[in-house]
Design a protein around this motif. Structure first.
Motif, PDB file in Angstrom:
ATOM      1  N   VAL A   1      11.321   4.376 -16.554  1.00  0.00           N
ATOM      2  CA  VAL A   1      10.591   5.287 -15.682  1.00  0.00           C
ATOM      3  C   VAL A   1      10.373   6.573 -16.467  1.00  0.00           C
TER       4      VAL A   1
ATOM      5  N   ASN B   1       6.938  -4.416  -6.401  1.00  0.00           N
ATOM      6  CA  ASN B   1       5.492  -4.256  -6.348  1.00  0.00           C
ATOM      7  C   ASN B   1       4.994  -5.074  -5.154  1.00  0.00           C
TER       8      ASN B   1
ATOM      9  N   ILE C   1       5.860   4.094 -14.029  1.00  0.00           N
ATOM     10  CA  ILE C   1       6.920   3.084 -13.990  1.00  0.00           C
ATOM     11  C   ILE C   1       6.468   1.937 -14.886  1.00  0.00           C
TER      12      ILE C   1
ATOM     13  N   TYR D   1       7.259   0.631  -7.001  1.00  0.00           N
ATOM     14  CA  TYR D   1       8.395   1.529  -6.907  1.00  0.00           C
ATOM     15  C   TYR D   1       9.535   0.988  -7.767  1.00  0.00           C
ATOM     16  N   ALA D   2      10.515   1.853  -8.007  1.00  0.00           N
ATOM     17  CA  ALA D   2      11.675   1.462  -8.794  1.00  0.00           C
ATOM     18  C   ALA D   2      12.909   2.154  -8.219  1.00  0.00           C
TER      19      ALA D   2
ATOM     20  N   TYR E   1      18.223   6.500  -6.923  1.00  0.00           N
ATOM     21  CA  TYR E   1      17.036   7.060  -6.291  1.00  0.00           C
ATOM     22  C   TYR E   1      15.934   6.009  -6.270  1.00  0.00           C
ATOM     23  N   ARG E   2      15.220   5.938  -5.147  1.00  0.00           N
ATOM     24  CA  ARG E   2      14.035   5.085  -5.047  1.00  0.00           C
ATOM     25  C   ARG E   2      12.839   5.970  -5.368  1.00  0.00           C
ATOM     26  N   VAL E   3      12.090   5.630  -6.408  1.00  0.00           N
ATOM     27  CA  VAL E   3      10.993   6.474  -6.874  1.00  0.00           C
ATOM     28  C   VAL E   3       9.700   5.681  -6.969  1.00  0.00           C
ATOM     29  N   ALA E   4       8.594   6.401  -6.848  1.00  0.00           N
ATOM     30  CA  ALA E   4       7.263   5.838  -7.048  1.00  0.00           C
ATOM     31  C   ALA E   4       6.465   6.853  -7.856  1.00  0.00           C
TER      32      ALA E   4
ATOM     33  N   GLU F   1       5.728  10.978  -7.159  1.00  0.00           N
ATOM     34  CA  GLU F   1       6.743  11.625  -6.331  1.00  0.00           C
ATOM     35  C   GLU F   1       7.486  12.707  -7.097  1.00  0.00           C
TER      36      GLU F   1
END
Length: 103
Positions: free
Chosen positions: A59, A43, A101, A2-3, A12-15, A18
């Motif tokens: 990203v 990770n 990512i 995730y980032a 924003y927390r993204v994977a 999503e």
């Protein structure tokens, strides 16, 4: 993996995989967008935090749609003063599908 990314003044927390709605980005539907303001990359138990950005991390996302949120009603009133004001606002957004990512 995730980032945490920053776009439109928000974080924003993204994977990968999503869908997120962010402040409007000037891009066409189907176009690929690269977000280079990555604040952190994680990770599993490993977390890499930038100061303020993680160098070399990006990203990649695809624009799914452009739209506008629901209307927010604004009503101002001064009691006993014969003052009423109505207004509204609809914020524009861009829906993104996170594809990769790159840390």
């Amino acid at each position: 993996m995730y980032a945490v990314v920053k776009t439109g003044g928000k974080q924003y927390r993204v994977a990968a995989g999503e869908k997120i709605k962010v402040e409007q980005i000037a891009a066409d539907v189907g176009q690929e967008v690269v977000i280079d303001q990555v604040l952190a990359v994680g990770n599993g138990g490993d977390l890499k935090v930038g100061a303020p950005l993680v160098s070399g991390a990006t990203v990649t996302a695809v624009v799914l749609s452009q739209g506008r949120h629901d209307k927010v009603r604004i009503f101002k009133l001064r009691r006993r003063k014969h003052y009423q004001k109505h207004g509204g606002h609809r914020q524009a957004y861009t829906e993104l599908q996170i594809s990769a990512i790159n840390a």
